[in-house]
Design a protein around this motif. Sequence first.
Motif, short mmCIF file in Angstrom:
data_model
loop_
_atom_site.label_atom_id
_atom_site.label_comp_id
_atom_site.label_asym_id
_atom_site.label_seq_id
_atom_site.Cartn_x
_atom_site.Cartn_y
_atom_site.Cartn_z
N TRP A 252 -15.79 19.03 -7.44
CA TRP A 252 -14.95 19.36 -6.28
C TRP A 252 -13.71 20.08 -6.78
CZ3 TRP A 252 -11.41 15.06 -4.10
CH2 TRP A 252 -10.79 15.46 -2.92
N ASP A 291 -13.23 23.38 -1.41
CA ASP A 291 -12.39 22.83 -0.34
C ASP A 291 -11.59 23.92 0.37
OD1 ASP A 291 -10.47 20.82 1.05
OD2 ASP A 291 -11.90 19.54 -0.02
N CYS A 481 -17.82 12.45 -4.46
CA CYS A 481 -17.09 13.66 -4.82
C CYS A 481 -16.14 13.34 -5.98
CB CYS A 481 -16.29 14.19 -3.64
SG CYS A 481 -17.31 14.76 -2.27
#
Length: 605
Positions: A252, A291, A481
């Motif tokens: 992530w 993200d 994550c």
Amino acid sequence: MFSPDKTKHVVVGLENDSIYYSFFNNKIPVIQKSLMGIELNEMAWKGLSVTEVKKDASRTQWEPLWGTQQSYPDYYNALTVKLKDKNSNTYTLLLRMYNEGLAFKYEFEIAEKSSLTLKNELTEFNMANHSKSWVLAHPWGKKYKKNMQVSQIKKVSLPLLSKSEKGHYIFITEAGLYNYGSLHLSANPNGSLSAEIVGDVKLKPEFKSPWRVVMVADAPAYFVEHSYLIQNLNPPSKIKNTSWIKPGISTWDWRARGAKEDGFEYQLNTESMLRFIDKTSELGLPYFMIDAGWYGAEHEKASNPLTTIPEIDLPRISKRAKEKNVGLWLYVNRVAFEAFDTDTLLAKYKAWGVVGIKLGFLREQNQTGVALLQHVLEKCADYELMLDCHEAVIPSGIERTWPHFLTREYNHSFMDGGYVASPVDHTITPFLNNVAGPIDVTPGFFDIDKMKARTYVKSELKSTIIAQAAMCVTYFSPLLCLPDIPEAYQRKPDVFEFIKGLPLSYDASKVLIGDIEKTYVVARRKDTTWWIGGVTNEKGGEIEFPLEFLGEGNYEATIFLDGKHTTWDKNREEFTKENSIVHANETLKLNIAPGGGVCIKLELK
């Protein structure tokens, strides 16, 4: 009506034009006489009479696509009470008594109205002799308060965990939340808790409310081990082909931004994403998540989620992900789903090879927020895209019906802001938020001493490397994550291999130590291998637990503990590793560092 094992029962009665219920465990009151019912603006809950009472029973079990155990028992006795008001409108109370607890909901049919408006839900929970409660003081489940007197409770989110003066625990939550606002609770002058539904609620003439759930046990560990009750109260999966729904670990980029590694700085750009994908493949992990920011300022309606910022070449990134056999997840803010056609968005992402969507800042706990989540959820199913929702409404077991809904951030994870969870928080949240369903806590920081230099890390992490790894077990989520840069995991391969081996869907789960606010240790099994994770509060100390759950045979134990001089704020990256052979007739005795953890893998030899 009694539970199948006869230990619990509920009494329902009509008195002075009101419906009441009482709930007992071993003949001891758990919920004293409390109101039930729903009032509408179009008509009052008045002039009631009982027209029919029906009893039924069910004894089944079902296997989840993923979960904390291989199969879930669904044993209950059912009671249906049909009511009629003075205008001949019909109402139905549906009650189920499980061995695990009580559930009830409301249904009605108002023939002559095209739409209805909720005035008030009358539901009460008059808890008997309760001295302290743990409640959620934020609508997204981010913060909790402990040692709350019932009289102090005001507009708290569910779940609610409470301890009686006689030593038993009550867990209150809701299940099957559709087309309604979230249920909050506030204290009444008479000492009971009353329902407060968030926001205005518009209803159809034929309506079914969410389930209201009350579980009771001698210890909070029971709720963790029997949390499947909340899924039981939802319909079976509506997705026939589930081959594309796969639990797994994702790298992530959010917390990595600003990290520097051998002259390279991770940023929101194509080169960083390509490096992440290459490293994710080297680590042997299935997913990588990009993200916020890749299509512009996430909260701005002007940001077009069908395009990218100049620094991001998403077709090139998705091509590399496909070449490396890494599934790509994309963050999309709720603003994008409100401003753009959902089919157009998801079709574009599917064409890019995306496997999952992270829906950000759902925020609203009202009917509008619940409906938006449901809309996105159903559309993601159409396009075979998995879903992770942040700033979400309460988990209510709908993942049984929609198993591509892997997890949600209904918790205070490792946030960007000034607040960072303390060690004691991680001995409470598993007994509160995580009982309601999977939560996305994002544990697994390894470069703890260097992380504060990053763009989206504004506070020191109050944790240790072994506690971080242990939380990957103590918190249940089929999507994990990992927040650190890949190089951090490559530098500590032993601990990383423990995390990498986690199947994230298990055949059995057992709480070994469930001492809320002090120590939480859980064991999870897949096939013949057990993974154990444990965390403790700021004090740490010695723990012990028998291994009788192992059964016959010799097990090779790999045990990770924090270093001798490690605490939650000093020497946080030091750890030890040891191997031994253990048997079911042994008891493990270990010392956990203050605010630290323990990770154990037990393999049958």
